[in-house]
Every structure is written in structure tokens, then in C-alpha cells.
Motif scaffolding. Structure first.
Motif, PDB file in Angstrom:
ATOM      1  N   LEU A 144      -5.322   6.197  -1.386  1.00  0.00           N
ATOM      2  CA  LEU A 144      -4.680   4.947  -0.980  1.00  0.00           C
ATOM      3  C   LEU A 144      -4.592   4.046  -2.204  1.00  0.00           C
ATOM      4  CD1 LEU A 144      -3.606   3.146   1.387  1.00  0.00           C
ATOM      5  CD2 LEU A 144      -5.933   2.194   1.508  1.00  0.00           C
ATOM      6  N   VAL A 145      -3.380   3.603  -2.526  1.00  0.00           N
ATOM      7  CA  VAL A 145      -3.168   2.711  -3.663  1.00  0.00           C
ATOM      8  C   VAL A 145      -2.800   1.334  -3.122  1.00  0.00           C
ATOM      9  CG1 VAL A 145      -1.917   2.348  -5.827  1.00  0.00           C
ATOM     10  CG2 VAL A 145      -2.345   4.671  -5.026  1.00  0.00           C
ATOM     11  N   ARG A 146      -3.466   0.320  -3.647  1.00  0.00           N
ATOM     12  CA  ARG A 146      -3.271  -1.053  -3.176  1.00  0.00           C
ATOM     13  C   ARG A 146      -2.752  -1.913  -4.323  1.00  0.00           C
ATOM     14  NH1 ARG A 146      -7.543  -5.207  -3.361  1.00  0.00           N
ATOM     15  NH2 ARG A 146      -6.959  -7.008  -2.078  1.00  0.00           N
ATOM     16  N   PHE A 147      -1.712  -2.685  -4.040  1.00  0.00           N
ATOM     17  CA  PHE A 147      -1.122  -3.582  -5.023  1.00  0.00           C
ATOM     18  C   PHE A 147      -1.259  -5.020  -4.523  1.00  0.00           C
ATOM     19  CE2 PHE A 147       1.163   0.445  -5.173  1.00  0.00           C
ATOM     20  CZ  PHE A 147       0.996   0.788  -6.499  1.00  0.00           C
ATOM     21  N   GLN A 148      -1.691  -5.896  -5.403  1.00  0.00           N
ATOM     22  CA  GLN A 148      -1.863  -7.305  -5.059  1.00  0.00           C
ATOM     23  C   GLN A 148      -0.747  -8.128  -5.701  1.00  0.00           C
ATOM     24  OE1 GLN A 148      -5.977  -7.109  -6.663  1.00  0.00           O
ATOM     25  NE2 GLN A 148      -6.531  -8.237  -4.822  1.00  0.00           N
ATOM     26  N   ILE A 149       0.022  -8.815  -4.878  1.00  0.00           N
ATOM     27  CA  ILE A 149       1.085  -9.699  -5.354  1.00  0.00           C
ATOM     28  C   ILE A 149       0.622 -11.124  -5.107  1.00  0.00           C
ATOM     29  CG2 ILE A 149       3.495 -10.405  -5.106  1.00  0.00           C
ATOM     30  CD1 ILE A 149       2.592  -7.006  -3.807  1.00  0.00           C
ATOM     31  N   ARG A 152       8.012  -0.687  -0.634  1.00  0.00           N
ATOM     32  CA  ARG A 152       7.634   0.617  -0.077  1.00  0.00           C
ATOM     33  C   ARG A 152       7.923   1.775  -1.018  1.00  0.00           C
ATOM     34  NH1 ARG A 152       9.801  -0.715   6.038  1.00  0.00           N
ATOM     35  NH2 ARG A 152       8.048  -2.101   6.596  1.00  0.00           N
ATOM     36  N   ASP A 153       9.091   1.808  -1.594  1.00  0.00           N
ATOM     37  CA  ASP A 153       9.411   2.915  -2.506  1.00  0.00           C
ATOM     38  C   ASP A 153       8.475   2.914  -3.704  1.00  0.00           C
ATOM     39  OD1 ASP A 153      11.296   5.089  -3.505  1.00  0.00           O
ATOM     40  OD2 ASP A 153      11.431   3.645  -5.142  1.00  0.00           O
ATOM     41  N   PRO A 203      -2.608   1.760   9.004  1.00  0.00           N
ATOM     42  CA  PRO A 203      -2.434   0.315   9.272  1.00  0.00           C
ATOM     43  C   PRO A 203      -2.107  -0.487   8.014  1.00  0.00           C
ATOM     44  CG  PRO A 203      -4.398   1.165  10.357  1.00  0.00           C
ATOM     45  CD  PRO A 203      -3.942   2.233   9.421  1.00  0.00           C
ATOM     46  N   HIS A 204      -2.669  -0.084   6.868  1.00  0.00           N
ATOM     47  CA  HIS A 204      -2.381  -0.773   5.612  1.00  0.00           C
ATOM     48  C   HIS A 204      -0.940  -0.517   5.177  1.00  0.00           C
ATOM     49  CE1 HIS A 204      -6.584  -1.801   5.075  1.00  0.00           C
ATOM     50  NE2 HIS A 204      -6.921  -0.533   5.243  1.00  0.00           N
ATOM     51  N   VAL A 205      -0.545   0.750   5.207  1.00  0.00           N
ATOM     52  CA  VAL A 205       0.808   1.117   4.771  1.00  0.00           C
ATOM     53  C   VAL A 205       1.853   0.427   5.638  1.00  0.00           C
ATOM     54  CG1 VAL A 205       2.422   3.045   4.522  1.00  0.00           C
ATOM     55  CG2 VAL A 205       0.038   3.312   3.790  1.00  0.00           C
ATOM     56  N   ALA A 206       1.566   0.273   6.919  1.00  0.00           N
ATOM     57  CA  ALA A 206       2.524  -0.344   7.843  1.00  0.00           C
ATOM     58  C   ALA A 206       2.784  -1.806   7.499  1.00  0.00           C
ATOM     59  CB  ALA A 206       2.013  -0.231   9.276  1.00  0.00           C
ATOM     60  N   TYR A 260       0.831  -1.195   0.000  1.00  0.00           N
ATOM     61  CA  TYR A 260       0.000   0.000   0.000  1.00  0.00           C
ATOM     62  C   TYR A 260       0.872   1.254   0.000  1.00  0.00           C
ATOM     63  CZ  TYR A 260      -3.934  -2.975   1.464  1.00  0.00           C
ATOM     64  OH  TYR A 260      -4.904  -3.938   1.545  1.00  0.00           O
ATOM     65  N   GLY A 261       0.404   2.252  -0.704  1.00  0.00           N
ATOM     66  CA  GLY A 261       1.007   3.566  -0.646  1.00  0.00           C
ATOM     67  C   GLY A 261      -0.088   4.595  -0.449  1.00  0.00           C
ATOM     68  N   TRP A 262       0.193   5.649   0.291  1.00  0.00           N
ATOM     69  CA  TRP A 262      -0.814   6.690   0.544  1.00  0.00           C
ATOM     70  C   TRP A 262      -0.201   8.057   0.303  1.00  0.00           C
ATOM     71  CZ3 TRP A 262      -1.248  11.047   3.495  1.00  0.00           C
ATOM     72  CH2 TRP A 262      -2.527  11.606   3.610  1.00  0.00           C
ATOM     73  N   SER A 263      -0.988   8.943  -0.291  1.00  0.00           N
ATOM     74  CA  SER A 263      -0.547  10.320  -0.494  1.00  0.00           C
ATOM     75  C   SER A 263      -1.765  11.188  -0.759  1.00  0.00           C
ATOM     76  CB  SER A 263       0.421  10.418  -1.673  1.00  0.00           C
ATOM     77  OG  SER A 263       0.794  11.762  -1.923  1.00  0.00           O
ATOM     78  N   GLY A 264      -1.868  12.287  -0.027  1.00  0.00           N
ATOM     79  CA  GLY A 264      -2.876  13.294  -0.312  1.00  0.00           C
ATOM     80  C   GLY A 264      -4.297  12.801  -0.413  1.00  0.00           C
TER      81      GLY A 264
END
Length: 305
Positions: free
Chosen positions: A248-253, A283-284, A273-276, A241-245
Motif C-alpha cells: 500500500l502506497v500513501r501520498f500526502q497532499i 488514481r492513475d 477502504p483507503h484506495v476508495a 492511495y495505491g495498492w498492488s501485490g
């Protein structure tokens, strides 16, 4: 509105998708330079004129930046294998997946997943031509096959011409392995040697050979480029997960492949909690693409799909 978002795209490799007013995905594509590729839909479609009827339906642009063109190619393939939008012609990509096998003093470009067992396997790579050219490049600089204990007459003659023998075997294996593991020093050394051979061929007016070696250099660049969206062996399923402004963007692997991508409006508190839980290696990628998602939001936050 959608065309006005083009300047917000980076000049970087990546994957893009278009949505219509109802949020439906119209098309998924990949780009060497996102800004120029996406902008071309409103300027010059070239051989893609069949998409002219799609363009007026685009109301939203979403995009992900990748660390290489090769990575973007794999990501496009993974997304299209999962779901083919209306305006895409094929499910998956045009290139065939390959890997490189090192066994019995021989390098081979073989289909992925490989049928034969044993040896060291590297990859996967998209495109048989690129994989075979990369093998040719490594053999040109590190002729491992001529270090075997049992050689035929012509092979012994070639080994003598090249000045190599069994004593070079371990050194060649070490360097080849280092290159295919993307170790910078080894990659630079092989690339420099190929460039030297290319320039020497050109100076001697061997332009066809020089062109061939240039293709091999580009193939080496392709196989050693960073690529994490498809792994050689299936790993554990994960989500990043990444979050900004407010996005929330979610990626499924799944099974070692990044194959799902969604984004939605979300407060920072709800996102934390998702980003953590995001694996460190993602992460990058997740953070920078959340920032891009925020830049591409025009008047409302896009919903997931």
C-alpha cells in the motif's frame, strides 16, 4: 541486493530514494530516466563522487514515476523541503519557483507567489530561465505588447513591421491563455511556428538565433508539461492511495503540494477502504506507483517512514 533492482526501474522520469539496512532514508533524487540515473550510482558517479561512501550503505531502492521531468523536479523539491536526508546537500531544489503573469497586454515571468495582484497567473514553474524563455517564445509568435492602444514611436514602428494592431489583441490573449492552460491544439500551433522560425534562421545561417529559438521551444515544453504535484493556489488537504501485490502506497497532499510518500505491507482487503478515498485525479498516479513499489520489493515489504 539493491543494485539488482535497477533493471526493474522504468525508463521514465521520476523521483527515487535510497534507504539503509535500518530503513533510514539516505538520499532523494530525481531523474529524467529512472533506470539509467539510479544505475549510474554503481557505474559512474561523475561529479557526484562525494556519494561514493553512501552507495555501499544502500539496501533498498524506492521510486515514483512522474508524468514529466518538470513534475519530477517539483516532487523532489517538495520532498526535500519536508525532510533533508543526510546525503542530500540542500533542502529543496536549486531552481527558483516562478509563474507567468498576463496583464495589461504584457507577459511577465515573475517570482512565485507573485507580489502584484490582477491579471491572469499561470504556473508555478521551476526555473526563472525557463519561465523567461517561455515568455520570449510566446512573444515571438504572439506579440501581444504591440497591440496596446498607446504605443511609443519605436513600438509603433515595430507593430507596423510585424503587421499587428489592436484588432489582434483578443486573438493573441486567447491563444496565449490556451497555451499556458496546456490545450494541445494551441501548444502544437505555437510550437510548429517556433520550429518554422528556427529552421528559417538556420537556413539563413543565423545559427545563434536558431539556437535561441530552440531553447525557447524547450522552455515551452517545460512549462506546458503535465505537472500536478504543486498547484498554483493551495487546495484542500488530501491523501491518495495505491495498492498492488501486498504493498500500500500513501501520498500526502498538503496545501496543494504532494509532499509525503510512504509505503507498507497491506492486504488487499485492508487497503480497499483507503484506495476508495483516493481523489480521481490521483488514481492513475497512485496505482502505477503502487505497481512499481511491488516490483522493487525484493525479499520483504518495505515499512513506511
Amino acid at each position: 541486493m539493491s543494485r539488482s533492482l535497477v533493471p526493474r526501474l522504468p525508463v521514465a522520469p521520476g523521483v527515487y530514494r535510497f534507504r539503509d539496512v535500518r530503513g533510514r532514508v539516505l538520499y532523494i533524487g530525481r531523474a529524467t530516466e529512472l533506470r539509467y540515473r539510479v544505475g549510474s550510482y554503481w557505474t559512474d558517479l561523475g561529479k557526484r563522487r562525494h556519494l561514493a561512501r553512501m552507495v555501499p550503505q544502500i539496501t533498498r531502492i524506492e521510486a515514483l514515476t512522474c508524468d514529466s521531468v518538470h513534475e519530477a523536479a517539483w516532487l523532489e523539491r517538495n520532498l526535500l523541503e519536508r525532510s533533508k536526508p543526510r546525503w542530500n546537500r540542500t533542502r529543496g531544489g536549486q531552481e527558483v519557483p516562478f509563474c507567468i503573469r498576463l496583464a495589461d497586454f504584457t507577459l511577465q515571468a515573475v517570482h512565485w507567489p507573485p507580489v502584484a495582484s490582477g491579471g491572469l497567473i499561470f504556473g508555478p514553474y521551476l526555473g526563472g530561465t525557463q519561465a523567461r524563455l517561455a515568455v520570449s517564445a510566446l512573444e515571438r509568435v504572439l506579440p501581444l505588447r504591440y497591440t496596446a492602444d498607446r504605443l511609443g514611436g519605436s513600438q509603433r514602428d515595430m507593430a507596423a513591421i510585424l503587421g499587428v494592431g489592436a484588432g489582434d489583441r483578443d486573438h493573441f490573449v486567447t491563444l496565449i491563455t490556451a497555451v499556458l492552460r496546456r490545450e494541445p491544439a494551441a501548444v502544437s500551433a505555437v510550437r510548429a511556428r517556433l520550429a518554422e522560425l528556427r529552421d528559417r534562421a538556420s537556413e539563413r545561417l543565423g545559427f545563434e538565433l536558431a539556437a535561441r529559438i530552440q531553447q525557447e521551444i524547450e522552455a515551452v515544453d517545460w512549462v506546458v508539461a503535465e505537472q500536478k504535484v504543486t498547484t498554483l493556489t493551495p487546495g484542500d488537504d488530501a491523501e491518495a492511495y495505491g495498492w498492488s501485490g501486498g504493498v500500500l502506497v500513501r501520498f500526502q497532499i498538503r496545501a496543494g503540494r504532494l509532499s509525503g510518500w510512504e509505503q507498507r505491507g497491506c492486504s488487499q482487503r485492508a487497503a480497499e477502504p483507503h484506495v476508495a478515498r483516493t481523489p480521481p485525479q490521483w488514481r492513475d498516479f497512485a496505482n502505477r506507483n503502487a505497481e512499481l513499489a511491488t516490483r522493487l520489493v525484493a525479499e520483504s515489504v518495505p515499512s513506511g517512514s
